[in-house]
Design a protein around this motif. Structure first.
Motif: not given
Length: 606
Positions: A556-568, A570-571, A576-578
């Motif tokens: 879960x921690x790895x997935x959370x980090x991936x999502x934070x990178x993806x949000x950055x 696709x700003x 996509x952000x939603x």
């Protein structure tokens, strides 16, 4: 491997004393390097030059762009009004750090018993040191530089630190006098001496072998040089009238040979003092109870020491090792039982305290006030000669005691004890502040020590080198003999702690409340689960749950980090952000639930 850091023809001096002279070396990615040398020869200065904290006089220091360097200094710069949680864990709540297996292991080993919400100002020197080490190890670095990391760590913590550093992918440069640690961790050894740095492959054992071979080769070269010197001097002395007609190149060659004598180094030699006869009765602890405050150190303990016994004592910090030495020396009285001392015993106790009653006193005057002439097995020795053999030469003979370095104070302490010609020595952490060369000389001296020796030390190499048997304080109120020495001690501790690096121990202090109680309050006051019996089905189920949850939390921690990178990344894309934000919320909810489940399972396991 890519080089992370390079020194090119670097020189550094303090006043008129050169510490580094035209030194060129480099550290590559993944390398683990140990640095050894005498106190004052420039080991810490080399580290400060490498990190850029100390400017060089000449030469160049280059570092890889973006290099992340972690540096453990011998002193910390923590703000006294900050808490342990703030300086080590950056303010993380208990469920945040406890849910990360890597963080949990470091905190559990290095900060065991330390209140995380306690102010830094109230910590002891050892606790501050462990906080500094924990804070550094919790970070991500390309290069880790450590200056005496094993200070204030017990044998168990040193073994854990060695395994932890050997498993880290980052490069490592470490200054330490712990020779076992060097062997366990390092792939190369650098020796700093006389302004130069000599590199050797391997840890301490390989370094000793390679250095012996270099010295053998140097000795052969010196024999050849001396033969040449004798021949050239004989040629020069063939009559004064003829000397002016000698070819100049022959005179220059002879002068060069004579001038090539290496400079003398301070000699350190622990003299074998004449020791008074020791009878068959030495020290007996009989049915002793010993308490310090609320803590029971010994309970109905019996232990006997005979003539010539060479004993090492190990145990975790706070187990009572120093108190046992104080009990043997008569400085501490038991609550029950008795300590008997033989009639012929002349005992001296080397404590950890290196402060002097009168720091204004001078070295030579202090020794002469005890004894001007001392008997040794080689005859009588004057105070001045004795001090020179202990490494006190030149202006050190008239130096103030308060101006001596830590290692010099330790040597002076030992000298004062030996002047009384004891036949029983109690040594409490004798290796503190001593460099490896001094340790070698001390070990050589103790090899020939004819009396009874009791040593408390966290230096595993020293213990195995000078003692015949190892005894341990394991928290059961007894002094237990360990036939297999320190290895057996570590095995017993590991077996008795039920994998402490993975499961927080009951009562682990995190302020005024324990980890389990934090979780209970966050669940709305739910009472904390009762602890399961060892080996029960409930305990086995809880352990399986912990193992499963560890893997789940990592994922879960790895997935959370991936999502934070993806949000950055696709700003600028609202749709996509939603989508990413919704998934991130689900992951965080799942992570919170898993953390609470983990904490609940941890409460069941002892």
């Amino acid at each position: 491997m890519a080089n992370l850091l390079n020194l090119e023809k670097v020189s550094k001096a303090y006043g008129v004393r050169p510490l580094l002279t035209d030194v060129s070396l480099g550290v590559a990615a993944g390398e683990r390097i140990g640095i050894v040398g005498r106190n004052g020869d420039g080991k810490t200065t080399l580290l400060r030059v490498m990190t850029g904290e100390e400017p060089v006089d000449t030469g160049r220091v280059s570092r890889q762009r973006g290099l992340l360097v972690g540096f453990l200094r011998q002193t910390d710069d923590f703000a006294d009004d900050h808490t342990v949680r703030e300086v080590v864990l950056q303010g993380k709540a208990d469920h945040e750090w406890a849910a990360d297996p890597a963080l949990r292991e470091i905190v559990d080993v290095l900060l065991a018993g330390v209140d995380l919400d306690r102010a830094i100002a109230g910590l002891s020197g050892g606790e501050r040191r462990r906080c500094s080490l924990a804070a550094l190890l919790l970070g991500e670095h390309d290069l880790v530089i450590l200056d005496e990391p094993t200070n204030h760590l017990d044998v168990e913590a040193v073994a854990w630190l060695a395994a932890h550093l050997a498993a880290r992918p980052s490069a490592l440069v470490v200054v330490t006098h712990d020779r076992w640690f060097l062997d366990a961790v390092c792939q190369q050894t650098w020796e700093v001496h006389d302004g130069v740095v000599d590199a050797y492959e391997g840890g301490y054992a390989a370094f000793v072998l390679a250095k012996a071979e270099r010295q053998r080769q140097a000795a052969s070269s010196e024999v050849r040089r001396q033969n040449l010197v004798r021949k050239e001097l004989a040629w020069l002395r063939r009559g004064a009238p003829a000397r002016t007609s000698k070819p100049k190149f022959r005179i220059d060659a002879a002068n060069a040979l004579i001038e090539d004598v290496p400079p003398p180094r301070d000699r350190l030699e622990l003299q074998k003092f004449a020791t008074q006869r020791l009878g068959k009765d030495v020290l007996d602890i009989e049915d002793v109870d010993l308490r310090r405050g609320e803590r029971v150190l010994l309970e109905h303990a019996t232990w006997r020491l005979g003539p010539g016994d060479r004993v090492g004592i190990v145990g975790v910090n706070g187990a009572g090792k120093t108190s046992v030495l104080a009990l043997l020396s008569g400085e501490l009285a038991p609550q029950h039982g008795r300590v008997r001392q033989g009639r012929t015993v002349v005992l001296q106790h080397l404590s950890q305290n290196v402060d002097f009653e009168d720091p204004e006193s001078r070295v030579l005057a202090t020794v002469e006030s005890i004894r001007r002439v001392t008997r040794t097995v080689d005859g009588e020795v004057t105070a001045t000669s004795l001090l020179e053999r202990f490494g006190f030469t030149g202006d050190k003979l008239t130096a103030r005691l308060g101006d001596l370095s830590g290692g010099e104070r330790r040597r002076f302490q030992l000298l004062r004890l030996l002047l009384t010609e004891p036949n029983v020595l109690l040594l409490d952490e004798p290796t503190n502040d001593l460099d490896i060369e001094t340790l070698n000389v001390l070990e050589d001296f103790l090899d020939g020590w004819p009396g009874t020796l009791v040593v408390v030390s966290h230096d595993r190499y020293f213990l195995e080198r000078v003692t015949d048997t190892v005894w341990a304080l394991l928290g059961d109120g007894q002094i237990s003999m360990l036939p297999r020495g320190v290895d057996e001690y570590l095995e017993r501790r590991a077996a008795g702690l039920d994998t402490p690096s993975l499961v927080p121990r009951e009562g682990y202090s995190t302020g005024d409340i324990t980890v389990g109680r934090v979780a209970a309050e966050e669940r709305g006051g739910v009472s904390r689960p009762s602890r399961a019996k060892a080996g029960s089905a409930e305990e086995r189920t809880a352990r399986k749950a912990l193992a499963r949850l560890d893997k789940q939390l990592e994922r879960l921690a790895a997935r959370e980090a991936e999502l934070h990178e993806a949000i950055a990344a696709n700003a600028t894309d609202p749709e996509k952000l939603t989508e990413l934000a919704a998934e991130l919320g689900e992951v965080q909810e799942e992570k919170d639930a898993a953390e609470l489940e983990w904490l609940e399972a941890a409460e069941v396991v002892e």
